[in-house]
Write a protein that holds these residues in place. Sequence first.
Motif, PDB file in Angstrom:
ATOM      1  N   ALA A   1       9.269 -14.253  -8.748  1.00  0.00           N
ATOM      2  CA  ALA A   1       9.512 -13.560  -7.475  1.00  0.00           C
ATOM      3  C   ALA A   1       8.222 -13.421  -6.674  1.00  0.00           C
ATOM      4  O   ALA A   1       8.210 -13.602  -5.448  1.00  0.00           O
ATOM      5  N   SER A   2       7.135 -13.123  -7.355  1.00  0.00           N
ATOM      6  CA  SER A   2       5.854 -12.910  -6.671  1.00  0.00           C
ATOM      7  C   SER A   2       5.338 -14.203  -6.067  1.00  0.00           C
ATOM      8  O   SER A   2       4.819 -14.219  -4.935  1.00  0.00           O
ATOM      9  N   MET A   3       5.467 -15.308  -6.789  1.00  0.00           N
ATOM     10  CA  MET A   3       4.995 -16.585  -6.251  1.00  0.00           C
ATOM     11  C   MET A   3       5.881 -17.055  -5.092  1.00  0.00           C
ATOM     12  O   MET A   3       5.383 -17.619  -4.111  1.00  0.00           O
ATOM     13  N   ILE A   4       7.180 -16.821  -5.196  1.00  0.00           N
ATOM     14  CA  ILE A   4       8.070 -17.141  -4.076  1.00  0.00           C
ATOM     15  C   ILE A   4       7.681 -16.324  -2.846  1.00  0.00           C
ATOM     16  O   ILE A   4       7.688 -16.822  -1.705  1.00  0.00           O
ATOM     17  N   ALA A   5       7.339 -15.053  -3.053  1.00  0.00           N
ATOM     18  CA  ALA A   5       6.930 -14.210  -1.921  1.00  0.00           C
ATOM     19  C   ALA A   5       5.711 -14.790  -1.224  1.00  0.00           C
ATOM     20  O   ALA A   5       5.622 -14.802   0.012  1.00  0.00           O
ATOM     21  N   ILE A   6       4.756 -15.290  -2.012  1.00  0.00           N
ATOM     22  CA  ILE A   6       3.554 -15.894  -1.418  1.00  0.00           C
ATOM     23  C   ILE A   6       3.927 -17.153  -0.647  1.00  0.00           C
ATOM     24  O   ILE A   6       3.451 -17.376   0.479  1.00  0.00           O
ATOM     25  N   LEU A   7       4.799 -17.987  -1.231  1.00  0.00           N
ATOM     26  CA  LEU A   7       5.232 -19.196  -0.519  1.00  0.00           C
ATOM     27  C   LEU A   7       5.971 -18.839   0.764  1.00  0.00           C
ATOM     28  O   LEU A   7       5.814 -19.497   1.793  1.00  0.00           O
TER      29      LEU A   7
ATOM     30  N   THR B   1      -0.411 -23.717 -13.669  1.00  0.00           N
ATOM     31  CA  THR B   1       0.103 -24.943 -13.055  1.00  0.00           C
ATOM     32  C   THR B   1       1.508 -24.650 -12.546  1.00  0.00           C
ATOM     33  O   THR B   1       2.346 -24.123 -13.291  1.00  0.00           O
ATOM     34  N   VAL B   2       1.765 -24.970 -11.277  1.00  0.00           N
ATOM     35  CA  VAL B   2       3.048 -24.647 -10.653  1.00  0.00           C
ATOM     36  C   VAL B   2       3.578 -25.864  -9.912  1.00  0.00           C
ATOM     37  O   VAL B   2       2.839 -26.527  -9.168  1.00  0.00           O
ATOM     38  N   ALA B   3       4.849 -26.148 -10.126  1.00  0.00           N
ATOM     39  CA  ALA B   3       5.541 -27.173  -9.335  1.00  0.00           C
ATOM     40  C   ALA B   3       6.516 -26.463  -8.410  1.00  0.00           C
ATOM     41  O   ALA B   3       7.312 -25.631  -8.857  1.00  0.00           O
ATOM     42  N   PHE B   4       6.435 -26.748  -7.101  1.00  0.00           N
ATOM     43  CA  PHE B   4       7.314 -26.070  -6.159  1.00  0.00           C
ATOM     44  C   PHE B   4       7.727 -26.999  -5.022  1.00  0.00           C
ATOM     45  O   PHE B   4       7.068 -28.009  -4.741  1.00  0.00           O
ATOM     46  N   THR B   5       8.843 -26.631  -4.402  1.00  0.00           N
ATOM     47  CA  THR B   5       9.345 -27.345  -3.220  1.00  0.00           C
ATOM     48  C   THR B   5       8.923 -26.558  -1.990  1.00  0.00           C
ATOM     49  O   THR B   5       9.329 -25.404  -1.807  1.00  0.00           O
ATOM     50  N   PRO B   6       8.081 -27.118  -1.108  1.00  0.00           N
ATOM     51  CA  PRO B   6       7.575 -26.356   0.033  1.00  0.00           C
ATOM     52  C   PRO B   6       8.624 -26.076   1.102  1.00  0.00           C
ATOM     53  O   PRO B   6       8.520 -25.096   1.830  1.00  0.00           O
ATOM     54  N   ARG B   7       9.640 -26.913   1.215  1.00  0.00           N
ATOM     55  CA  ARG B   7      10.699 -26.695   2.209  1.00  0.00           C
ATOM     56  C   ARG B   7      11.856 -27.627   1.882  1.00  0.00           C
ATOM     57  O   ARG B   7      11.736 -28.545   1.058  1.00  0.00           O
ATOM     58  N   SER B   8      12.953 -27.406   2.532  1.00  0.00           N
ATOM     59  CA  SER B   8      14.170 -28.176   2.249  1.00  0.00           C
ATOM     60  C   SER B   8      13.933 -29.675   2.468  1.00  0.00           C
ATOM     61  O   SER B   8      13.400 -30.092   3.499  1.00  0.00           O
ATOM     62  N   GLY B   9      14.344 -30.452   1.494  1.00  0.00           N
ATOM     63  CA  GLY B   9      14.242 -31.897   1.623  1.00  0.00           C
ATOM     64  C   GLY B   9      12.904 -32.482   1.245  1.00  0.00           C
ATOM     65  O   GLY B   9      12.773 -33.704   1.147  1.00  0.00           O
TER      66      GLY B   9
ATOM     67  N   GLY C   1       5.454 -11.884   3.175  1.00  0.00           N
ATOM     68  CA  GLY C   1       6.508 -12.623   2.501  1.00  0.00           C
ATOM     69  C   GLY C   1       7.182 -11.770   1.448  1.00  0.00           C
ATOM     70  O   GLY C   1       6.583 -10.818   0.927  1.00  0.00           O
ATOM     71  N   VAL C   2       8.422 -12.107   1.124  1.00  0.00           N
ATOM     72  CA  VAL C   2       9.193 -11.371   0.124  1.00  0.00           C
ATOM     73  C   VAL C   2       9.827 -12.395  -0.808  1.00  0.00           C
ATOM     74  O   VAL C   2      10.270 -13.469  -0.380  1.00  0.00           O
ATOM     75  N   GLY C   3       9.880 -12.072  -2.089  1.00  0.00           N
ATOM     76  CA  GLY C   3      10.507 -12.949  -3.071  1.00  0.00           C
ATOM     77  C   GLY C   3      11.383 -12.147  -4.012  1.00  0.00           C
ATOM     78  O   GLY C   3      11.100 -10.976  -4.303  1.00  0.00           O
TER      79      GLY C   3
ATOM     80  N   ARG D   1      17.137 -12.706   6.721  1.00  0.00           N
ATOM     81  CA  ARG D   1      16.887 -13.906   7.529  1.00  0.00           C
ATOM     82  C   ARG D   1      15.382 -14.138   7.719  1.00  0.00           C
ATOM     83  O   ARG D   1      14.910 -15.273   7.648  1.00  0.00           O
ATOM     84  N   VAL D   2      14.645 -13.069   7.948  1.00  0.00           N
ATOM     85  CA  VAL D   2      13.215 -13.203   8.225  1.00  0.00           C
ATOM     86  C   VAL D   2      12.417 -13.512   6.966  1.00  0.00           C
ATOM     87  O   VAL D   2      11.502 -14.352   6.977  1.00  0.00           O
ATOM     88  N   TYR D   3      12.745 -12.862   5.855  1.00  0.00           N
ATOM     89  CA  TYR D   3      11.862 -12.915   4.693  1.00  0.00           C
ATOM     90  C   TYR D   3      12.428 -13.621   3.458  1.00  0.00           C
ATOM     91  O   TYR D   3      11.664 -14.080   2.611  1.00  0.00           O
ATOM     92  N   LEU D   4      13.745 -13.700   3.310  1.00  0.00           N
ATOM     93  CA  LEU D   4      14.307 -14.171   2.046  1.00  0.00           C
ATOM     94  C   LEU D   4      15.059 -15.493   2.123  1.00  0.00           C
ATOM     95  O   LEU D   4      15.119 -16.221   1.137  1.00  0.00           O
ATOM     96  N   GLU D   5      15.655 -15.811   3.262  1.00  0.00           N
ATOM     97  CA  GLU D   5      16.450 -17.037   3.367  1.00  0.00           C
ATOM     98  C   GLU D   5      15.549 -18.228   3.655  1.00  0.00           C
ATOM     99  O   GLU D   5      15.500 -18.756   4.758  1.00  0.00           O
ATOM    100  N   THR D   6      14.815 -18.643   2.639  1.00  0.00           N
ATOM    101  CA  THR D   6      13.980 -19.838   2.777  1.00  0.00           C
ATOM    102  C   THR D   6      14.445 -20.853   1.748  1.00  0.00           C
ATOM    103  O   THR D   6      15.142 -20.525   0.787  1.00  0.00           O
ATOM    104  N   ASN D   7      14.048 -22.083   1.962  1.00  0.00           N
ATOM    105  CA  ASN D   7      14.436 -23.147   1.030  1.00  0.00           C
ATOM    106  C   ASN D   7      13.306 -23.500   0.066  1.00  0.00           C
ATOM    107  O   ASN D   7      13.327 -24.559  -0.555  1.00  0.00           O
ATOM    108  N   LYS D   8      12.327 -22.637  -0.027  1.00  0.00           N
ATOM    109  CA  LYS D   8      11.212 -22.896  -0.938  1.00  0.00           C
ATOM    110  C   LYS D   8      11.620 -22.509  -2.354  1.00  0.00           C
ATOM    111  O   LYS D   8      12.170 -21.442  -2.578  1.00  0.00           O
ATOM    112  N   LYS D   9      11.328 -23.373  -3.284  1.00  0.00           N
ATOM    113  CA  LYS D   9      11.746 -23.130  -4.665  1.00  0.00           C
ATOM    114  C   LYS D   9      10.605 -23.466  -5.617  1.00  0.00           C
ATOM    115  O   LYS D   9       9.788 -24.344  -5.330  1.00  0.00           O
ATOM    116  N   ILE D  10      10.567 -22.764  -6.736  1.00  0.00           N
ATOM    117  CA  ILE D  10       9.618 -23.062  -7.802  1.00  0.00           C
ATOM    118  C   ILE D  10      10.382 -23.728  -8.938  1.00  0.00           C
ATOM    119  O   ILE D  10      11.339 -23.156  -9.479  1.00  0.00           O
TER     120      ILE D  10
END
Length: 570
Positions: A557-563, A477-485, A547-549, A453-462
Amino acid sequence: MSNQPNATSAFNHKKYRAFPPLKKVNRQWPDKLIEHAPLWCSVDLRDGNQALMEPMNIEQKLIMFKLLVDIGFKEIEVGFPSASAPDFNFVRQLIEQSLIPDDVTIQVLVQARETLIARTFESLKGVKKAIVHLYNSTSLAQREQVFKKSKQEIKKIATQGAHWLNSYAAKQPKTQWQFQYSPESFTGTEMSYAIEVIDAVTAIWQTEAHAKQVLVTQLPVIINLPATVEMSTPNIYADQVETICEQIARRDRIIVSLHTHNDRGCGVAAAELGVMAGADRIEGTLLGNGERTGNMDIVTMAMNLYSQGIDPKLNLSNTDKIINVVEQCTQLAVHPRHPYVGELVFAAFSGSHQDAINKCLSVDDSKRKDDPNAHWNVAYLPIDPKDLGRDYQQVIRINSQSGKGGVAYILDQHYQLKLPRWLQIDFSQHVQHLSETFASEISPIQIIELFTRVYLETNKKISRYDISRRNNQEELTVAFTPRSGAKDITISGKGNGILSAFVHGLCHYYKKSIILVDYTEHTLGQDENAKAIAYVQVSIEGQRFCGVGENTDVIHASMIAILNAISDDI
């Protein structure tokens, strides 16, 4: 049967002897106090660089040079330009691109050989001011076994080098020159002979030159006393330094400098006692990088002064940035127990320590409301962690023997999650809060649910990322979704590695100072389809976040952890 090695074994103490102390009856330094900071000279770009398995490239040197300037160093040894083309080219780049601030003096190292001295002055053409650091070895072992020369012959090398410096410096009169001489392996040199050589060199740079009206510098001569190899206890080195300060000629026109190494683990202690013995200046490196066990650690010595109420004249408040740059440029990790700046130095694991610290901090907060400059007096914390951009962190019983707090052990044994120490510290606070809420023991299932819940259940996606390499740098170059919606964001960055390029792009996009403080990863399982899990710690404007990815692709996984470490409202 005895386990003690016999005299013929490989581990044989009888082939060594105690370093002979000086017969000094009127030493003054034990009663002295350090009352102000010495002059500092960083040798990260020379001693530090030559000690690396992979020496710094030009870009890394520039990053390190800028850091040293930002910290407040006024003297920086930038290389040995006569010894290698990269050092020569780096010195030229600093000069030709006007990268040296007016209040900073660069220093270069050179042996007492004319061809090398000529090349050194060629590298310095057009510089506003510079220190030329001349050296030759004077120790008994070097004289007899390496060079096989007499005392007179070794002294002649030093004095001839001094003459050459006068001659070549006179050809560039627009530069403000300062000369420095090191009797290399000073600690292995007889003190009477060291004084003889030093006096001969300073006579050429001061007395003879003045008499012949060819004095090329009005600045004091720097005499550097290197413990090239640390051979004795620090008190003996202090005796050597005090002897030099008392007996050399023209002491009032000489800056006595120290350059200690850490072979016996006493580099900082030797430098501090040497200052008490009369030295004016210290050479060292950030965090102690150097040959063998390292150079004197300027960060530690400066913070030692700071902890005694002395202004170190260096700004070490942004330790995350310092560590990040040093690790990036040297590719050497900072030990978690490194004095003042290590990851665990302000963490308390013991319950009794935590209780004492919390009580003292409560008293300190109360005092500081009335007097912001009230003296710091907190048990187990020699300085306020906030001065270095840190926080006091308490870790409740994080070990395999604990009851409610064996978090790291449980996550490892039940879920194969191998949390680094800094993440254990961060997560333990969440576990403690949960356990206090339930007022009972919490189960492994509750722990993993909390972790997720604290580290992995996020809606951020690459969505995608592209990597290329140009000029020895990763471009990303990276395209990512910062949060849900939210709509996708596309960023670009460059750096020495993929993650540094990603962080560079995030800094540019969010217009914030983001530093990747620490990173580790491992696989979950053994087969080819096993996922990778990455753990990161970032500093955002001086505040730390974890952060954890998780992904089958470790880069993803590493970039998700940073996000995940970056809050939605950054």
